[in-house]
Design a protein around this motif. Structure first.
Motif, mmCIF file in Angstrom:
data_model
loop_
_atom_site.group_PDB
_atom_site.id
_atom_site.type_symbol
_atom_site.label_atom_id
_atom_site.label_comp_id
_atom_site.label_asym_id
_atom_site.label_seq_id
_atom_site.Cartn_x
_atom_site.Cartn_y
_atom_site.Cartn_z
ATOM 1 N N GLY A 375 0.818 -1.224 0.000
ATOM 2 C CA GLY A 375 0.000 0.000 0.000
ATOM 3 C C GLY A 375 0.844 1.263 0.000
ATOM 4 N N GLU A 376 2.145 1.129 -0.372
ATOM 5 C CA GLU A 376 3.053 2.277 -0.322
ATOM 6 C C GLU A 376 3.033 3.126 -1.582
ATOM 7 O OE1 GLU A 376 5.799 -1.248 -1.244
ATOM 8 O OE2 GLU A 376 3.677 -0.847 -0.947
ATOM 9 N N GLU A 377 2.452 2.602 -2.690
ATOM 10 C CA GLU A 377 2.276 3.363 -3.939
ATOM 11 C C GLU A 377 3.563 4.071 -4.388
ATOM 12 O OE1 GLU A 377 -0.019 3.416 -6.044
ATOM 13 O OE2 GLU A 377 -1.916 2.913 -5.109
ATOM 14 N N LEU A 378 4.682 3.365 -4.375
ATOM 15 C CA LEU A 378 5.957 3.961 -4.794
ATOM 16 C C LEU A 378 6.046 3.940 -6.313
ATOM 17 C CD1 LEU A 378 8.667 5.020 -3.376
ATOM 18 C CD2 LEU A 378 9.633 2.855 -4.116
ATOM 19 N N ILE A 379 6.174 5.128 -6.930
ATOM 20 C CA ILE A 379 6.283 5.222 -8.389
ATOM 21 C C ILE A 379 7.706 5.635 -8.765
ATOM 22 C CG2 ILE A 379 3.827 5.717 -8.715
ATOM 23 C CD1 ILE A 379 4.566 8.683 -9.125
ATOM 24 N N ILE A 380 8.009 5.507 -10.055
ATOM 25 C CA ILE A 380 9.380 5.792 -10.525
ATOM 26 C C ILE A 380 9.804 7.218 -10.180
ATOM 27 C CG2 ILE A 380 10.821 6.030 -12.598
ATOM 28 C CD1 ILE A 380 9.337 3.609 -13.753
ATOM 29 N N GLU A 381 8.875 8.156 -10.319
ATOM 30 C CA GLU A 381 9.188 9.558 -10.012
ATOM 31 C C GLU A 381 9.702 9.698 -8.578
ATOM 32 O OE1 GLU A 381 6.969 13.894 -10.359
ATOM 33 O OE2 GLU A 381 5.835 12.162 -9.671
ATOM 34 N N ASN A 382 9.060 8.977 -7.623
ATOM 35 C CA ASN A 382 9.499 9.012 -6.219
ATOM 36 C C ASN A 382 10.910 8.439 -6.081
ATOM 37 O OD1 ASN A 382 6.262 7.786 -5.006
ATOM 38 N ND2 ASN A 382 6.828 9.811 -5.703
ATOM 39 N N ALA A 383 11.120 7.279 -6.696
ATOM 40 C CA ALA A 383 12.418 6.597 -6.590
ATOM 41 C C ALA A 383 13.545 7.468 -7.143
ATOM 42 C CB ALA A 383 12.365 5.264 -7.328
ATOM 43 N N GLU A 384 13.290 8.083 -8.318
ATOM 44 C CA GLU A 384 14.327 8.910 -8.964
ATOM 45 C C GLU A 384 14.664 10.136 -8.111
ATOM 46 O OE1 GLU A 384 15.511 8.399 -12.345
ATOM 47 O OE2 GLU A 384 14.406 6.564 -12.636
ATOM 48 N N GLU A 385 13.617 10.753 -7.553
ATOM 49 C CA GLU A 385 13.851 11.950 -6.727
ATOM 50 C C GLU A 385 14.561 11.572 -5.431
ATOM 51 O OE1 GLU A 385 13.678 16.011 -5.515
ATOM 52 O OE2 GLU A 385 13.802 14.955 -7.431
ATOM 53 N N GLY A 386 14.181 10.438 -4.821
ATOM 54 C CA GLY A 386 14.843 9.967 -3.599
ATOM 55 C C GLY A 386 16.312 9.690 -3.838
ATOM 56 N N LEU A 387 16.614 9.039 -4.965
ATOM 57 C CA LEU A 387 18.018 8.742 -5.311
ATOM 58 C C LEU A 387 18.796 10.029 -5.564
ATOM 59 C CD1 LEU A 387 17.604 5.680 -7.710
ATOM 60 C CD2 LEU A 387 18.703 5.656 -5.469
ATOM 61 N N ARG A 388 18.146 10.971 -6.245
ATOM 62 C CA ARG A 388 18.819 12.249 -6.543
ATOM 63 C C ARG A 388 19.244 12.948 -5.246
ATOM 64 N NH1 ARG A 388 18.171 17.525 -6.702
ATOM 65 N NH2 ARG A 388 16.064 17.476 -5.856
ATOM 66 N N LEU A 389 18.339 12.989 -4.278
ATOM 67 C CA LEU A 389 18.628 13.671 -3.010
ATOM 68 C C LEU A 389 19.724 12.945 -2.228
ATOM 69 C CD1 LEU A 389 14.933 14.498 -2.026
ATOM 70 C CD2 LEU A 389 16.686 16.172 -2.648
ATOM 71 N N ALA A 390 19.661 11.601 -2.211
ATOM 72 C CA ALA A 390 20.682 10.819 -1.494
ATOM 73 C C ALA A 390 22.047 10.958 -2.174
ATOM 74 C CB ALA A 390 20.256 9.360 -1.425
ATOM 75 N N CYS A 391 22.057 10.961 -3.508
ATOM 76 C CA CYS A 391 23.324 11.111 -4.253
ATOM 77 C C CYS A 391 23.935 12.489 -4.026
ATOM 78 C CB CYS A 391 23.086 10.893 -5.747
ATOM 79 S SG CYS A 391 22.903 9.157 -6.195
ATOM 80 N N GLU A 392 23.071 13.501 -4.010
ATOM 81 C CA GLU A 392 23.519 14.888 -3.825
ATOM 82 C C GLU A 392 24.281 15.047 -2.509
ATOM 83 O OE1 GLU A 392 20.584 18.249 -3.561
ATOM 84 O OE2 GLU A 392 20.788 18.105 -5.745
ATOM 85 N N LYS A 393 23.766 14.396 -1.458
ATOM 86 C CA LYS A 393 24.375 14.559 -0.126
ATOM 87 C C LYS A 393 25.586 13.659 0.094
ATOM 88 C CE LYS A 393 20.223 16.308 2.109
ATOM 89 N NZ LYS A 393 19.062 16.020 2.964
ATOM 90 N N THR A 394 25.770 12.661 -0.746
ATOM 91 C CA THR A 394 26.892 11.733 -0.542
ATOM 92 C C THR A 394 27.891 11.772 -1.696
ATOM 93 O OG1 THR A 394 25.612 9.965 -1.586
ATOM 94 C CG2 THR A 394 25.492 10.105 0.811
ATOM 95 N N ASN A 395 27.631 12.668 -2.660
ATOM 96 C CA ASN A 395 28.512 12.806 -3.825
ATOM 97 C C ASN A 395 28.594 11.515 -4.640
ATOM 98 O OD1 ASN A 395 29.908 14.706 -5.286
ATOM 99 N ND2 ASN A 395 31.898 14.053 -4.519
ATOM 100 N N ALA A 396 27.502 10.735 -4.625
ATOM 101 C CA ALA A 396 27.468 9.474 -5.379
ATOM 102 C C ALA A 396 26.850 9.703 -6.762
ATOM 103 C CB ALA A 396 26.653 8.441 -4.614
#
Length: 502
Positions: A375-396
Protein backbone atom coordinates in the motif's frame (compact mmCIF):
# COMPACT_ATOMS: atom_id res chain seq x y z
CA UNK A 1 29.78 22.51 -44.80
CA UNK A 2 26.10 21.56 -44.63
CA UNK A 3 25.06 24.59 -42.58
CA UNK A 4 23.66 27.15 -45.11
CA UNK A 5 21.67 24.56 -47.10
CA UNK A 6 20.10 22.76 -44.13
CA UNK A 7 19.65 25.94 -42.10
CA UNK A 8 17.63 27.54 -44.90
CA UNK A 9 15.40 24.44 -45.18
CA UNK A 10 14.78 24.39 -41.43
CA UNK A 11 14.22 28.15 -41.22
CA UNK A 12 11.58 27.83 -43.95
CA UNK A 13 9.98 24.87 -42.17
CA UNK A 14 10.05 26.71 -38.83
CA UNK A 15 8.13 29.67 -40.21
CA UNK A 16 5.58 27.31 -41.72
CA UNK A 17 5.25 25.28 -38.52
CA UNK A 18 5.09 28.25 -36.14
CA UNK A 19 1.56 29.11 -37.24
CA UNK A 20 0.37 25.50 -36.79
CA UNK A 21 1.94 25.20 -33.33
CA UNK A 22 0.38 28.51 -32.30
CA UNK A 23 -2.97 27.16 -33.49
CA UNK A 24 -2.96 24.15 -31.13
CA UNK A 25 -1.54 26.27 -28.30
CA UNK A 26 -4.43 28.70 -28.67
CA UNK A 27 -7.24 26.25 -29.47
CA UNK A 28 -6.18 22.89 -27.96
CA UNK A 29 -9.70 21.44 -27.57
CA UNK A 30 -10.81 22.41 -31.09
CA UNK A 31 -7.66 20.87 -32.59
CA UNK A 32 -8.12 17.62 -30.61
CA UNK A 33 -11.87 17.31 -31.30
CA UNK A 34 -11.39 17.94 -35.02
CA UNK A 35 -8.57 15.38 -35.06
CA UNK A 36 -10.74 12.72 -33.38
CA UNK A 37 -13.54 13.13 -35.95
CA UNK A 38 -10.97 13.02 -38.77
CA UNK A 39 -9.48 9.75 -37.42
CA UNK A 40 -12.95 8.20 -37.06
CA UNK A 41 -13.90 9.24 -40.59
CA UNK A 42 -10.65 7.79 -41.99
CA UNK A 43 -11.29 4.37 -40.41
CA UNK A 44 -15.10 4.14 -40.53
CA UNK A 45 -15.07 1.41 -43.22
CA UNK A 46 -12.40 -0.74 -41.58
CA UNK A 47 -13.37 -3.93 -39.75
CA UNK A 48 -12.78 -2.29 -36.36
CA UNK A 49 -14.59 0.90 -37.45
CA UNK A 50 -17.63 -1.06 -38.64
CA UNK A 51 -17.75 -3.13 -35.42
CA UNK A 52 -17.62 0.02 -33.27
CA UNK A 53 -20.02 1.92 -35.54
CA UNK A 54 -17.59 4.78 -36.25
CA UNK A 55 -19.88 6.29 -38.90
CA UNK A 56 -22.51 7.16 -36.26
CA UNK A 57 -20.06 8.80 -33.78
CA UNK A 58 -20.32 12.59 -33.67
CA UNK A 59 -18.88 13.48 -30.27
CA UNK A 60 -16.24 12.45 -27.74
CA UNK A 61 -18.98 11.13 -25.43
CA UNK A 62 -20.23 8.73 -28.13
CA UNK A 63 -16.65 7.73 -28.95
CA UNK A 64 -15.93 6.81 -25.30
CA UNK A 65 -19.21 4.86 -25.14
CA UNK A 66 -18.74 2.92 -28.42
CA UNK A 67 -15.01 2.12 -28.30
CA UNK A 68 -13.56 -0.04 -25.50
CA UNK A 69 -10.25 0.79 -23.78
CA UNK A 70 -7.62 -1.64 -25.05
CA UNK A 71 -4.23 -3.10 -24.18
CA UNK A 72 -1.99 -4.96 -26.61
CA UNK A 73 -3.50 -8.37 -25.84
CA UNK A 74 -6.95 -7.15 -26.96
CA UNK A 75 -5.78 -6.04 -30.41
CA UNK A 76 -3.08 -8.65 -30.99
CA UNK A 77 -5.33 -10.95 -33.12
CA UNK A 78 -6.06 -8.04 -35.53
CA UNK A 79 -2.37 -7.06 -35.65
CA UNK A 80 -1.34 -10.65 -36.40
CA UNK A 81 -3.85 -10.83 -39.27
CA UNK A 82 -2.46 -7.54 -40.60
CA UNK A 83 1.10 -8.89 -40.40
CA UNK A 84 -0.02 -11.85 -42.50
CA UNK A 85 -1.23 -9.50 -45.23
CA UNK A 86 -4.87 -8.60 -44.44
CA UNK A 87 -5.59 -4.88 -44.69
CA UNK A 88 -8.38 -2.44 -43.78
CA UNK A 89 -8.70 -4.07 -40.35
CA UNK A 90 -8.12 -1.09 -38.02
CA UNK A 91 -6.74 1.56 -40.39
CA UNK A 92 -7.76 2.45 -43.95
CA UNK A 93 -4.36 2.75 -45.66
CA UNK A 94 -2.15 -0.32 -46.03
CA UNK A 95 0.16 -1.04 -43.10
CA UNK A 96 3.45 -2.71 -43.99
CA UNK A 97 5.67 -1.58 -41.11
CA UNK A 98 5.56 -2.85 -37.52
CA UNK A 99 7.73 -1.49 -34.70
CA UNK A 100 8.88 -4.38 -32.54
CA UNK A 101 8.73 -3.22 -28.94
CA UNK A 102 11.84 -3.65 -26.84
CA UNK A 103 10.59 -3.59 -23.25
CA UNK A 104 12.65 -5.78 -20.89
CA UNK A 105 9.57 -6.81 -18.92
CA UNK A 106 7.79 -8.90 -21.55
CA UNK A 107 9.34 -12.05 -22.91
CA UNK A 108 6.83 -11.76 -25.75
CA UNK A 109 7.41 -8.97 -28.24
CA UNK A 110 4.74 -6.52 -29.30
CA UNK A 111 4.38 -5.48 -32.93
CA UNK A 112 3.04 -1.94 -33.10
CA UNK A 113 1.53 -0.97 -36.48
CA UNK A 114 3.23 2.02 -38.12
CA UNK A 115 1.16 3.50 -40.95
CA UNK A 116 2.55 5.86 -43.60
CA UNK A 117 0.52 8.64 -41.92
CA UNK A 118 2.07 7.89 -38.50
CA UNK A 119 5.54 7.92 -40.04
CA UNK A 120 5.09 11.20 -41.90
CA UNK A 121 2.76 13.24 -39.69
CA UNK A 122 3.92 11.99 -36.29
CA UNK A 123 7.46 10.58 -36.09
CA UNK A 124 9.07 12.52 -38.97
CA UNK A 125 7.19 15.71 -38.15
CA UNK A 126 8.35 15.49 -34.53
CA UNK A 127 11.97 15.05 -35.59
CA UNK A 128 11.75 18.24 -37.63
CA UNK A 129 9.94 20.06 -34.80
CA UNK A 130 12.68 19.06 -32.36
CA UNK A 131 15.27 20.83 -34.53
CA UNK A 132 12.97 23.76 -35.26
CA UNK A 133 12.19 24.46 -31.60
CA UNK A 134 15.88 24.25 -30.74
CA UNK A 135 16.84 26.69 -33.52
CA UNK A 136 14.02 29.03 -32.55
CA UNK A 137 15.40 29.17 -28.98
CA UNK A 138 19.05 29.35 -30.04
CA UNK A 139 19.34 31.53 -33.13
CA UNK A 140 23.13 31.64 -32.87
CA UNK A 141 23.39 27.84 -33.17
CA UNK A 142 26.19 26.37 -35.27
CA UNK A 143 24.72 22.88 -35.04
CA UNK A 144 24.54 22.50 -38.82
CA UNK A 145 28.22 23.29 -39.37
CA UNK A 146 28.83 19.69 -38.23
CA UNK A 147 27.02 16.39 -37.81
CA UNK A 148 24.56 14.90 -35.34
CA UNK A 149 25.64 11.61 -33.75
CA UNK A 150 22.54 9.40 -33.55
CA UNK A 151 22.67 6.31 -31.37
CA UNK A 152 19.66 4.17 -32.35
CA UNK A 153 18.75 0.60 -31.55
CA UNK A 154 19.28 -2.38 -33.81
CA UNK A 155 18.59 -1.19 -37.33
CA UNK A 156 18.03 -4.63 -38.76
CA UNK A 157 14.74 -4.87 -40.67
CA UNK A 158 13.05 -8.27 -40.94
CA UNK A 159 10.59 -9.26 -43.65
CA UNK A 160 7.62 -11.52 -42.99
CA UNK A 161 4.73 -12.09 -45.47
CA UNK A 162 5.41 -8.80 -47.29
CA UNK A 163 5.38 -6.88 -44.02
CA UNK A 164 8.47 -5.52 -42.25
CA UNK A 165 9.37 -5.27 -38.60
CA UNK A 166 12.23 -3.96 -36.49
CA UNK A 167 13.09 -1.28 -33.92
CA UNK A 168 11.28 2.00 -34.49
CA UNK A 169 14.71 3.61 -35.09
CA UNK A 170 15.27 1.10 -37.93
CA UNK A 171 11.95 1.94 -39.55
CA UNK A 172 12.66 5.67 -39.31
CA UNK A 173 16.19 5.19 -40.73
CA UNK A 174 14.73 3.26 -43.69
CA UNK A 175 12.26 6.08 -44.41
CA UNK A 176 14.42 9.17 -43.84
CA UNK A 177 14.50 11.79 -46.61
CA UNK A 178 17.73 11.82 -48.65
CA UNK A 179 18.99 15.11 -47.18
CA UNK A 180 18.85 13.84 -43.57
CA UNK A 181 21.87 11.62 -44.24
CA UNK A 182 24.13 14.60 -45.02
CA UNK A 183 24.08 15.86 -41.46
CA UNK A 184 24.08 12.55 -39.56
CA UNK A 185 26.65 10.12 -38.21
CA UNK A 186 27.33 7.23 -38.25
CA UNK A 187 26.93 6.18 -41.88
CA UNK A 188 24.02 4.02 -43.02
CA UNK A 189 26.38 1.01 -43.25
CA UNK A 190 27.38 1.30 -39.57
CA UNK A 191 23.82 2.12 -38.45
CA UNK A 192 22.66 -1.13 -40.03
CA UNK A 193 25.04 -3.30 -37.99
CA UNK A 194 23.07 -5.76 -35.88
CA UNK A 195 25.65 -6.73 -33.25
CA UNK A 196 25.68 -3.98 -30.62
CA UNK A 197 29.28 -4.13 -29.35
CA UNK A 198 30.78 -4.31 -32.87
CA UNK A 199 28.53 -1.44 -33.89
CA UNK A 200 29.65 0.64 -30.88
CA UNK A 201 33.30 0.25 -31.90
CA UNK A 202 32.49 1.12 -35.52
CA UNK A 203 30.58 4.25 -34.45
CA UNK A 204 33.55 5.42 -32.37
CA UNK A 205 36.06 4.77 -35.17
CA UNK A 206 33.88 6.59 -37.67
CA UNK A 207 33.03 9.64 -35.54
CA UNK A 208 36.08 10.53 -33.40
CA UNK A 209 37.56 12.59 -36.24
CA UNK A 210 34.23 14.13 -37.33
CA UNK A 211 32.93 17.55 -36.29
CA UNK A 212 30.10 16.31 -34.04
CA UNK A 213 27.83 19.18 -32.90
CA UNK A 214 24.84 17.30 -31.46
CA UNK A 215 23.97 13.96 -29.85
CA UNK A 216 20.71 11.99 -30.09
CA UNK A 217 19.95 8.86 -28.06
CA UNK A 218 18.97 7.18 -24.79
CA UNK A 219 21.03 8.54 -21.83
CA UNK A 220 22.12 5.15 -20.42
CA UNK A 221 23.50 3.89 -23.75
CA UNK A 222 24.91 7.25 -24.84
CA UNK A 223 26.87 7.30 -21.57
CA UNK A 224 28.43 3.93 -22.44
CA UNK A 225 29.41 5.28 -25.88
CA UNK A 226 30.89 8.56 -24.55
CA UNK A 227 32.95 6.76 -21.89
CA UNK A 228 34.31 4.43 -24.56
CA UNK A 229 35.18 7.43 -26.75
CA UNK A 230 37.29 8.79 -23.87
CA UNK A 231 38.95 5.38 -23.34
CA UNK A 232 39.79 5.16 -27.05
CA UNK A 233 41.09 8.72 -27.40
CA UNK A 234 42.73 9.10 -23.97
CA UNK A 235 41.04 12.51 -23.58
CA UNK A 236 39.73 13.89 -20.27
CA UNK A 237 36.35 15.03 -21.52
CA UNK A 238 34.17 14.89 -24.63
CA UNK A 239 34.79 18.53 -25.61
CA UNK A 240 38.45 17.64 -26.22
CA UNK A 241 37.19 15.18 -28.86
CA UNK A 242 34.28 17.25 -30.22
CA UNK A 243 34.91 20.92 -29.28
CA UNK A 244 31.82 22.20 -31.15
CA UNK A 245 29.33 19.92 -29.39
CA UNK A 246 26.39 22.09 -28.26
CA UNK A 247 23.24 20.03 -27.60
CA UNK A 248 22.08 16.56 -26.55
CA UNK A 249 18.54 15.44 -27.53
CA UNK A 250 17.62 12.64 -25.16
CA UNK A 251 14.64 10.48 -24.22
CA UNK A 252 13.67 6.93 -23.28
CA UNK A 253 14.67 7.02 -19.60
CA UNK A 254 14.63 9.64 -16.85
CA UNK A 255 17.66 11.89 -17.28
CA UNK A 256 18.05 12.96 -13.63
CA UNK A 257 20.20 10.00 -12.45
CA UNK A 258 22.63 10.72 -15.32
CA UNK A 259 22.72 14.54 -15.23
CA UNK A 260 25.78 14.86 -12.97
CA UNK A 261 27.80 12.41 -15.07
CA UNK A 262 26.99 14.26 -18.30
CA UNK A 263 28.03 17.56 -16.77
CA UNK A 264 31.38 15.99 -15.90
CA UNK A 265 31.79 14.47 -19.39
CA UNK A 266 30.70 17.68 -21.16
CA UNK A 267 32.01 20.55 -18.97
CA UNK A 268 30.41 23.41 -20.91
CA UNK A 269 28.33 26.00 -19.06
CA UNK A 270 25.93 26.76 -21.91
CA UNK A 271 25.61 23.16 -23.16
CA UNK A 272 21.95 22.39 -23.91
CA UNK A 273 19.90 19.33 -23.01
CA UNK A 274 16.62 18.81 -24.86
CA UNK A 275 14.23 16.04 -23.82
CA UNK A 276 11.86 14.21 -26.15
CA UNK A 277 9.01 11.81 -25.34
CA UNK A 278 8.36 9.18 -27.96
CA UNK A 279 7.60 5.48 -28.19
CA UNK A 280 6.83 2.87 -30.85
CA UNK A 281 3.18 3.96 -30.61
CA UNK A 282 3.85 7.62 -31.36
CA UNK A 283 5.71 10.83 -30.60
CA UNK A 284 3.95 12.68 -27.79
CA UNK A 285 5.86 15.64 -26.39
CA UNK A 286 8.95 17.83 -26.81
CA UNK A 287 10.91 20.19 -24.63
CA UNK A 288 10.14 23.55 -26.20
CA UNK A 289 12.27 25.87 -24.01
CA UNK A 290 15.93 26.03 -23.01
CA UNK A 291 16.74 24.64 -19.53
CA UNK A 292 13.20 23.37 -18.96
CA UNK A 293 12.21 20.09 -17.32
CA UNK A 294 8.71 20.19 -18.79
CA UNK A 295 7.54 18.84 -22.14
CA UNK A 296 5.01 20.45 -24.45
CA UNK A 297 2.25 17.98 -25.40
CA UNK A 298 2.10 18.06 -29.20
CA UNK A 299 -1.57 18.05 -30.19
CA UNK A 300 -1.37 17.88 -34.00
CA UNK A 301 0.62 14.69 -34.61
CA UNK A 302 -2.46 12.59 -35.43
CA UNK A 303 -2.86 11.45 -31.80
CA UNK A 304 -6.03 12.00 -29.75
CA UNK A 305 -5.36 11.92 -26.00
CA UNK A 306 -7.34 10.67 -23.02
CA UNK A 307 -6.20 10.23 -19.43
CA UNK A 308 -7.02 7.94 -16.49
CA UNK A 309 -6.33 9.17 -12.91
CA UNK A 310 -3.97 6.54 -11.44
CA UNK A 311 -5.85 6.39 -8.13
CA UNK A 312 -8.84 5.10 -10.16
CA UNK A 313 -6.83 2.98 -12.61
CA UNK A 314 -8.25 -0.46 -13.42
CA UNK A 315 -6.70 -1.37 -16.79
CA UNK A 316 -9.27 -1.81 -19.56
CA UNK A 317 -12.12 -1.28 -17.07
CA UNK A 318 -10.98 2.26 -16.23
CA UNK A 319 -12.97 5.46 -16.81
CA UNK A 320 -11.03 7.95 -18.94
CA UNK A 321 -11.32 11.73 -19.28
CA UNK A 322 -10.47 13.97 -22.26
CA UNK A 323 -7.68 16.58 -22.23
CA UNK A 324 -10.19 19.32 -21.32
CA UNK A 325 -10.78 17.74 -17.87
CA UNK A 326 -7.20 17.12 -16.68
CA UNK A 327 -5.81 18.89 -13.63
CA UNK A 328 -2.28 19.77 -12.57
CA UNK A 329 -0.16 17.50 -10.36
CA UNK A 330 -2.36 14.38 -10.67
CA UNK A 331 -0.76 11.15 -11.86
CA UNK A 332 -2.49 9.97 -15.06
CA UNK A 333 -2.18 6.91 -17.29
CA UNK A 334 -2.15 7.91 -20.98
CA UNK A 335 -4.68 6.58 -23.46
CA UNK A 336 -4.09 7.23 -27.18
CA UNK A 337 -6.02 7.01 -30.44
CA UNK A 338 -3.68 7.33 -33.42
CA UNK A 339 -3.25 7.65 -37.17
CA UNK A 340 -1.54 4.25 -36.97
CA UNK A 341 -4.83 2.50 -36.12
CA UNK A 342 -4.55 2.26 -32.33
CA UNK A 343 -7.93 3.00 -30.71
CA UNK A 344 -8.16 4.02 -27.02
CA UNK A 345 -4.88 2.19 -26.45
CA UNK A 346 -3.12 2.10 -23.07
CA UNK A 347 0.58 2.67 -23.69
CA UNK A 348 1.51 1.96 -20.07
CA UNK A 349 3.08 5.36 -19.30
CA UNK A 350 2.06 7.79 -16.57
CA UNK A 351 2.41 11.59 -16.61
CA UNK A 352 1.58 14.67 -14.55
CA UNK A 353 0.54 18.02 -16.00
CA UNK A 354 2.77 20.87 -14.86
CA UNK A 355 0.84 23.49 -16.86
CA UNK A 356 -2.58 23.65 -18.53
CA UNK A 357 -2.01 26.67 -20.77
CA UNK A 358 -0.29 25.39 -22.83
CA UNK A 359 -0.44 21.71 -21.87
CA UNK A 360 2.95 20.73 -20.49
CA UNK A 361 3.77 17.42 -18.83
CA UNK A 362 6.46 15.48 -17.06
CA UNK A 363 6.78 11.69 -17.30
CA UNK A 364 6.28 10.00 -13.93
CA UNK A 365 6.66 6.30 -14.74
CA UNK A 366 4.79 3.24 -15.93
CA UNK A 367 1.41 1.80 -14.97
CA UNK A 368 3.05 -1.57 -14.29
CA UNK A 369 6.40 -0.30 -12.96
CA UNK A 370 5.58 0.67 -9.42
CA UNK A 371 5.67 -1.04 -6.03
CA UNK A 372 2.41 -1.30 -4.16
CA UNK A 373 2.82 -4.60 -2.32
CA UNK A 374 2.20 -2.95 1.06
CA UNK A 375 0.00 0.00 0.00
CA UNK A 376 3.05 2.28 -0.32
CA UNK A 377 2.28 3.36 -3.94
CA UNK A 378 5.96 3.96 -4.79
CA UNK A 379 6.28 5.22 -8.39
CA UNK A 380 9.38 5.79 -10.52
CA UNK A 381 9.19 9.56 -10.01
CA UNK A 382 9.50 9.01 -6.22
CA UNK A 383 12.42 6.60 -6.59
CA UNK A 384 14.33 8.91 -8.96
CA UNK A 385 13.85 11.95 -6.73
CA UNK A 386 14.84 9.97 -3.60
CA UNK A 387 18.02 8.74 -5.31
CA UNK A 388 18.82 12.25 -6.54
CA UNK A 389 18.63 13.67 -3.01
CA UNK A 390 20.68 10.82 -1.49
CA UNK A 391 23.32 11.11 -4.25
CA UNK A 392 23.52 14.89 -3.82
CA UNK A 393 24.38 14.56 -0.13
CA UNK A 394 26.89 11.73 -0.54
CA UNK A 395 28.51 12.81 -3.82
CA UNK A 396 27.47 9.47 -5.38
CA UNK A 397 26.50 8.84 -9.01
CA UNK A 398 24.39 5.98 -10.34
CA UNK A 399 24.69 3.95 -13.54
CA UNK A 400 21.59 1.72 -13.15
CA UNK A 401 19.22 0.33 -10.55
CA UNK A 402 16.15 -1.82 -9.97
CA UNK A 403 13.88 -2.35 -6.96
CA UNK A 404 11.68 -5.26 -5.88
CA UNK A 405 9.77 -6.17 -2.73
CA UNK A 406 10.86 -8.35 0.18
CA UNK A 407 7.59 -9.98 1.19
CA UNK A 408 6.43 -10.25 4.80
CA UNK A 409 7.32 -13.53 6.46
CA UNK A 410 6.02 -14.79 9.82
CA UNK A 411 6.00 -11.67 11.99
CA UNK A 412 8.73 -9.88 10.02
CA UNK A 413 7.93 -6.64 8.19
CA UNK A 414 8.30 -6.40 4.45
CA UNK A 415 10.84 -4.15 2.75
CA UNK A 416 12.21 -2.92 -0.57
CA UNK A 417 15.32 -4.53 -2.01
CA UNK A 418 17.42 -2.24 -4.22
CA UNK A 419 20.25 -3.30 -6.53
CA UNK A 420 22.25 -0.20 -7.46
CA UNK A 421 25.24 -0.02 -9.76
CA UNK A 422 27.17 3.10 -8.78
CA UNK A 423 29.61 4.94 -11.01
CA UNK A 424 30.81 6.63 -7.87
CA UNK A 425 29.72 4.81 -4.72
CA UNK A 426 28.93 6.62 -1.45
CA UNK A 427 31.63 6.30 1.23
CA UNK A 428 29.08 5.02 3.72
CA UNK A 429 26.31 2.83 2.26
CA UNK A 430 24.31 2.77 5.54
CA UNK A 431 24.20 6.57 5.54
CA UNK A 432 23.07 6.50 1.89
CA UNK A 433 20.24 4.06 2.81
CA UNK A 434 19.15 6.35 5.65
CA UNK A 435 19.12 9.40 3.35
CA UNK A 436 17.18 7.53 0.64
CA UNK A 437 14.62 6.29 3.17
CA UNK A 438 14.12 9.78 4.65
CA UNK A 439 13.80 11.28 1.17
CA UNK A 440 11.13 8.72 0.17
CA UNK A 441 9.23 9.46 3.40
CA UNK A 442 9.24 13.18 2.65
CA UNK A 443 8.12 12.63 -0.98
CA UNK A 444 5.49 9.91 -0.50
CA UNK A 445 3.06 10.00 2.45
CA UNK A 446 1.87 6.41 1.79
CA UNK A 447 5.47 5.18 2.02
CA UNK A 448 5.96 7.20 5.21
CA UNK A 449 2.82 5.70 6.76
CA UNK A 450 3.93 2.13 5.99
CA UNK A 451 7.40 2.85 7.41
CA UNK A 452 5.96 4.05 10.74
CA UNK A 453 7.75 2.12 13.51
CA UNK A 454 8.84 -0.49 10.89
CA UNK A 455 5.40 -2.05 11.31
CA UNK A 456 4.70 -2.80 7.63
CA UNK A 457 7.92 -1.74 5.91
CA UNK A 458 11.41 -2.04 7.33
CA UNK A 459 14.39 0.05 6.22
CA UNK A 460 15.30 -0.55 2.53
CA UNK A 461 18.00 -3.10 1.74
CA UNK A 462 20.60 -2.04 -0.85
CA UNK A 463 23.03 -4.26 -2.75
CA UNK A 464 25.96 -2.45 -4.32
CA UNK A 465 26.16 -4.12 -7.73
CA UNK A 466 29.45 -5.01 -9.36
CA UNK A 467 30.55 -2.96 -12.35
CA UNK A 468 28.76 -4.04 -15.54
CA UNK A 469 26.08 -6.16 -13.81
CA UNK A 470 23.12 -4.58 -15.63
CA UNK A 471 25.01 -4.57 -18.92
CA UNK A 472 25.69 -8.32 -18.55
CA UNK A 473 22.05 -8.95 -17.60
CA UNK A 474 20.76 -7.16 -20.71
CA UNK A 475 23.39 -8.90 -22.86
CA UNK A 476 22.23 -12.28 -21.54
CA UNK A 477 18.70 -11.36 -22.67
CA UNK A 478 19.98 -10.15 -26.05
CA UNK A 479 18.76 -6.65 -25.22
CA UNK A 480 21.86 -4.48 -25.59
CA UNK A 481 21.55 -0.95 -26.94
CA UNK A 482 19.00 1.39 -28.42
CA UNK A 483 15.68 1.60 -26.63
CA UNK A 484 16.25 -1.34 -24.26
CA UNK A 485 15.83 -0.33 -20.63
CA UNK A 486 16.31 -1.80 -17.17
CA UNK A 487 12.92 -2.05 -15.39
CA UNK A 488 13.11 0.22 -12.36
CA UNK A 489 10.32 -0.91 -10.03
CA UNK A 490 8.38 -4.15 -9.86
CA UNK A 491 5.78 -5.78 -7.59
CA UNK A 492 7.53 -9.08 -8.34
CA UNK A 493 10.96 -10.32 -7.23
CA UNK A 494 11.76 -11.78 -10.69
CA UNK A 495 14.28 -9.12 -11.84
CA UNK A 496 15.96 -8.83 -8.43
CA UNK A 497 16.39 -12.62 -8.22
CA UNK A 498 17.88 -12.84 -11.74
CA UNK A 499 20.34 -10.02 -11.00
CA UNK A 500 21.38 -11.49 -7.64
CA UNK A 501 22.19 -14.79 -9.39
CA UNK A 502 24.48 -12.90 -11.80
Amino acid sequence: MAFPFINSIISWFLKKRKHQIELFLKYPMDVQEELLLKLLNSAKNTEFGTNCNFSSIESYKEFAKNVPIQQYESIEPLIERCRKGEQNLFWASDIRWFAKSSGTTNAKSKFIPVSDEALEYCHMKAGKDMLCLYINNNEETKMFTGKGLKLGGSTTIYEDNNSYFGDLSAIITENLPFWADFSSAPSQEVSLMAEWETKMEAIINETINENITSLVGVPSWMLVLLNRVLEKTGKDNILEVWPNLEVYFHGGVNFNPYRKQYKKLIPKKDFKYYETYNASEGFFALQDRNNSKELLLMLDYGIFYEFIPMDEYDGENSEAIPLSEVKKDINYAILITTNGGLWRYLIGDTVKFTDLNPYRIKITGRTKHHINVFGEELIIENAEEGLRLACEKTNATISDYTVGPIFMEDKKSGSHEWIIEFNQAPENLDYFIELLDNALKSINSDYEAKRYNNMTLALPKIHQARKGLFYDWLKQKNKLGGQHKVPRLSNSRAFVEELLKL
